[in-house]
Each structure stands twice: as C-alpha cells, then as structure tokens.
Write an enzyme that holds these catalytic residues in place. Structure first.
Site, PDB file in Angstrom:
ATOM      1  N   ASP A   1      27.737  16.169  27.130  1.00  0.00           N
ATOM      2  CA  ASP A   1      26.266  16.881  27.509  1.00  0.00           C
ATOM      3  C   ASP A   1      27.743  18.698  28.737  1.00  0.00           C
ATOM      4  OD1 ASP A   1      24.287  18.967  27.345  1.00  0.00           O
ATOM      5  OD2 ASP A   1      23.127  17.273  29.337  1.00  0.00           O
TER       6      ASP A   1
ATOM      7  N   GLN B   1      27.670  27.428  27.167  1.00  0.00           N
ATOM      8  CA  GLN B   1      26.756  27.089  28.732  1.00  0.00           C
ATOM      9  C   GLN B   1      27.836  26.823  30.143  1.00  0.00           C
ATOM     10  OE1 GLN B   1      23.964  24.325  28.724  1.00  0.00           O
ATOM     11  NE2 GLN B   1      22.510  25.338  30.893  1.00  0.00           N
TER      12      GLN B   1
ATOM     13  N   CYS C   1      21.476  21.131  19.692  1.00  0.00           N
ATOM     14  CA  CYS C   1      22.350  20.145  20.319  1.00  0.00           C
ATOM     15  C   CYS C   1      20.942  20.014  21.713  1.00  0.00           C
ATOM     16  CB  CYS C   1      23.203  20.692  21.196  1.00  0.00           C
ATOM     17  SG  CYS C   1      23.573  22.425  22.533  1.00  0.00           S
ATOM     18  N   SER C   2      20.610  19.396  22.799  1.00  0.00           N
ATOM     19  CA  SER C   2      19.394  19.633  23.633  1.00  0.00           C
ATOM     20  C   SER C   2      19.107  20.669  23.257  1.00  0.00           C
ATOM     21  CB  SER C   2      20.022  18.384  24.225  1.00  0.00           C
ATOM     22  OG  SER C   2      19.068  17.935  25.361  1.00  0.00           O
ATOM     23  N   ALA C   3      19.222  20.983  24.523  1.00  0.00           N
ATOM     24  CA  ALA C   3      19.361  22.794  24.705  1.00  0.00           C
ATOM     25  C   ALA C   3      18.552  24.048  24.099  1.00  0.00           C
ATOM     26  CB  ALA C   3      18.868  23.348  25.735  1.00  0.00           C
ATOM     27  N   GLY C   4      20.080  23.843  22.982  1.00  0.00           N
ATOM     28  CA  GLY C   4      20.175  24.174  22.219  1.00  0.00           C
ATOM     29  C   GLY C   4      20.840  25.657  22.738  1.00  0.00           C
ATOM     30  N   CYS C   5      21.586  25.610  23.803  1.00  0.00           N
ATOM     31  CA  CYS C   5      22.285  27.083  24.024  1.00  0.00           C
ATOM     32  C   CYS C   5      24.280  25.995  24.530  1.00  0.00           C
ATOM     33  CB  CYS C   5      21.768  27.018  24.998  1.00  0.00           C
ATOM     34  SG  CYS C   5      21.728  26.011  26.016  1.00  0.00           S
ATOM     35  N   GLY C   6      24.504  25.597  25.307  1.00  0.00           N
ATOM     36  CA  GLY C   6      25.785  25.037  25.574  1.00  0.00           C
ATOM     37  C   GLY C   6      26.349  24.475  24.150  1.00  0.00           C
TER      38      GLY C   6
END
Length: 487
Positions: A197, A276, A229-234
């Site tokens: 992450d 990100q 991914c987890s947040a859907g950005c980086g």
C-alpha cells in the site's frame, strides 16, 4: 509504423536526456499534479456532492476518497428493491474515448452487493485486484469471491470458484462462475499479491504481465476492466495508466507530444488521487519506459538493450532469438517490420546511444542475462587508391568567340590520373639530345619523405583556367601547409 516508432524513440530519448535531473523533474511534475487536483476540488471543477451525502458517506472506505460526480458509476440494477444508485467508483476513458475502466475501492462488508451489481450490470469480464484482504494488520478489502468448495451467496448473486491458478510468483488467477436470476457468467479475477500500500512493486515485469493477461482474458468483446485496490486510486491508477499507454502502442496512436504527466492529469480528472504517490509516479515512468523499449525490440531488428539493468532481463532463449538492436536513436526504419507488439533513478539513463553498424549483426551475445554495453565497430577501412583523379579544365583556344570552340586532337582529357610519387616510374630527366621529353615531370633532386605533398599539374598550363592541386597522404585533421596557396 515508422512515424509511430519515431515517437516511441523520442519519448525514451527525452527520459535519457534528463539524466541526473530526473528525480527533481519527476518530483516537480508530481507536485504540480497534486496542486492542480486540489484546485479542481476547491474551485468546483470536480464536485463530489453525491458521494458526500449523508446516506452515501458510510459507503466510502476512506472519507477523503470520494468519486467525482461527472464520471461516477451509477447503478440501476435492483433499484426497484430499494438499493440506491451509489457506489464509490468512477469510469476512466480509454484511448478510444470509451468507458474502458471502472476504478473502484475494495468492497466493504455492506457494499458487497453493490460491487456485484456493478460487475453484472456493466458486464465486467475481468477484475484486476491490486491489494490483499489484510495489509499491515488492517482490513483493506472484503473478500467478494468464493473459495474452494465454498460458494458465496451475496443477495441474489451466487459466486462459485471453478479454478484458481498462479500466473507467476505475484499474481493469482481465479475463474468465478456468477449466477443471477438463472443466468450464469464467467468472471476472471487477477490478484496482485505483493504490491505494498502506498508503495510500488519491485519490478515492472509482473505489472506488464498482469495487464497483458487481462486483455487476453477479456477478448474482443465489450465491457470495461474493473480495477481496484483498497481506496481505488493509487495502485488502481498505476494499472489503468499502464494499460492505457499499452493500448496507445498497440493501436499505434501515440500522440506527437506524448506525456505521462498529461495522462495522469487526465485520469485524475476522472478518478480522485489516481496514481497517489510520487513513488508510484516514478514507477509508472519506469514501467512505461520498459514498455516502449519492448515495443522497439519487437518492431525492429535494429534495436536492443545496451546496458545491464536498463530494461527487462531476457531469458537465454530470448537472447538467442531476440532481434539485434543497437540504439534508441537510430534513424533508419527496418524494412517490412513485424507486427507490434529498478526502481529508476534515473530512468533510461543506461540506454546509451550508439550508431548502427552493419558489422553489429556479427557481434556475439552473452549466453545469459542481458546484453552488456557494446562497442560498435566502424565500417572497414578501405585502402587508399593508387591513383587520384585530377580535373583538367582548359580554356578555349585564342581567337574563338565566347560561344564556339574548335576541337583539337591535342586536347587533353578533362580527367587524368596521377600516381603517388612513391609509385611512379623513374622519369628520364633528359633524352639523348639533352631535352626533357614532353609529358614527363622533371625528377626532384631531393626526393620527399612519405608525408610530403606532391605536384599533380600534369604539365604546364599557362593562360588556361585549371586546378593546380597538391595531394598528400591523409593524416587526419590538420591545417594545410603554408605554401599551399596557389590556385
């Protein structure tokens, strides 16, 4: 094809030219990207009103990652049963302007149904997952797929795992059978298991493998890739950007002023915080550079990796079958080219520039690993000719008009040959009567050394327009002798 390869080469050369300034340049670019993203939000260019509503905030995994209203995914399936239209997801346009990607967060326990509504409604065939369920002791994504012998029921959706195989050390491929209202579909999931992450993988190789495998599974049919991914950005943004550039290469639509800065900036207008961190931005540059390098290798036999570690390692089999490449700066395009297709500091620094040489095709390659830096031999040196061509341009005979010329058998040819002094026969300075025979140059009483210049006038030329040259053995760059002034 040639113009397309020129653009690919140009991008790599720009990265190479950055050299030691690269880290500072990328840091400045990423800082600019973040500043513009903040300005869009504060200026109302990218609004997040829907995701910020009281009933929807609980569906956001992170309070600062809220989908933009303009590109958010709107759910309509099962709305009649009281399910709303909101999910933390955005469409990202592909190279053809279509909705090629759905960038979304990892599902929460209470958004699993929304996730499968999205997959079913938009006919998703392939899901790219760039995280694990738990990372560093924190829950990052709820498991939305079934395990062996354990079907998963989520609302009206029944998910069954039919096959699970490792693609490589980092990627797992799962084949899921999804059933909804007596209709079944096959959905594939590719999970990258070792991407930290806010960090980057150790090498671009498996990322490129992941997007290539995704398109192999996707086929030619419609439907976006679902990336999360987890947040859907980086990590999600990196995967979308890599695949986007790959599609530009495959369709040979690299724009003349191609820029990863512009690609990431455009994606951030569609999904907040796509790519990100600065580290992810640098990794994206390196991955794209490797992708471009592979493109040149496949398209032309005149390019190859030049230094160890500059681009992907090749297996011994690939080394013996890969085309020979000499430079990313070579201008010549190959005849009838075949079909197209670490952590970098600085990127492409090792892609040194060498001129192509016909003799390179005979250069041996190491039995394994990557091609090392090579010294390209120049063209074979041709021996100096024994004779020299001398221009003898004569004027018109006296008494003739400007537009006439009286031919004469005594005319000397315009071109004559003069041998070097060391190879000319010894001339008789006088005949039996003590006169110099016509056409013979008087012998020098002091023979010159091997580096001396030589008179090549081939006889006296008085009253005529001509060239009176001195020719000597070439010795490399030098100024002409002081006495070489007569014309």
């Amino acid at each position: 094809m040639s113009r397309h390869l020129d653009l690919v080469r140009s991008f790599l050369e720009q990265l190479e030219a950055r050299d030691l300034r690269e880290e500072a340049i990328l840091a400045r670019e990423f800082s600019d990207i973040k500043a513009r993203s903040v300005a869009w939000k504060t200026g109302g260019v990218c609004s997040t009103k829907v995701g910020s509503r009281l009933g929807n905030t609980k569906k956001n995994r992170y309070k600062d990652i809220v989908p933009y209203d303009e590109t958010r995914v709107i759910l309509s399936l099962l709305q009649e049963e009281g399910h709303g239209d909101y999910i933390n997801a955005n469409f990202i346009r592909g190279t053809d302007g279509s909705q090629a990607y759905i960038a979304t967060q990892g599902p929460l326990p209470h958004t699993l149904l929304d996730f499968w509504r999205l997959v079913w409604e938009f006919r998703v065939k392939v899901i790219l997952m760039a995280c694990q369920e738990t990372e560093n002791g924190r829950k990052k994504c709820e498991r939305y797929w079934a395990q062996k012998q354990e079907p998963l029921q989520i609302g009206p959706f029944c998910i069954t795992l039919t096959k699970e195989t490792p693609v490589n050390a980092d990627i797992i491929l799962r084949t899921l059978q999804v059933t909804f209202q007596k209709e079944s579909r096959c959905v594939r999931q590719l999970q990258y298991m070792s991407w930290p992450d806010h960090g980057v993988p150790s090498s671009p190789d498996h990322i490129l493998t992941m997007v290539e495998e995704a398109h192999r599974l996707q086929g030619a049919g419609p439907g976006p890739l679902c990336v999360h991914c987890s947040a859907g950005c980086g990590r999600t943004g990196v995967l979308c950007a890599v695949d986007y550039v790959r599609q530009l290469l495959l369709t040979q639509t690299i724009p003349p002023n191609f820029s990863l800065f512009d690609v990431v900036l455009e994606m951030r207008k569609q999904r907040p915080a796509a790519v990100q961190t600065e580290e992810q931005y640098r990794f994206l540059y390196h991955t794209v550079a490797q992708l471009f390098s592979r493109t040149l290798q496949k398209a032309s036999p005149h390019y190859q990796n030049l230094k160890e570690g500059s681009f992907p390692r090749l297996s011994p089999h690939e080394l013996t079958s890969a085309p020979t490449v000499t430079s990313i700066r070579s201008v010549a395009s190959p005849p009838s080219p075949p079909d197209f297709l670490q952590n970098c500091a600085p990127i492409c620094k090792d892609a040194s520039s060498l001129r192509t040489s016909p003799a390179l095709s005979a250069t041996s390659r190491p039995p394994g690993g990557v091609l090392r830096s090579i010294s390209v031999p120049g063209p074979p040196t041709l021996p100096m000719a024994d004779t020299y061509a001398v221009v003898q341009k004569r004027g018109a005979p006296a008494g003739t008009g400007p537009g006439t010329r009286v031919p004469s058998s005594a005319d000397a040819p315009i071109y004559s040959q003069v041998a070097p002094r060391s190879q000319r026969p010894v001339a008789h300075t006088e005949d039996a009567r003590g006169t110099t025979p016509p056409g013979h140059v008087p012998a020098d009483q002091n023979p010159p050394g091997p580096d001396a210049y030589e008179e090549v006038t081939n006889g006296a030329q008085t009253g005529a327009l001509g060239f009176n040259l001195r020719i000597g053995r070439p010795k490399g760059p030098r100024d002409p002798p002081a006495e070489w002034t007569r014309v």
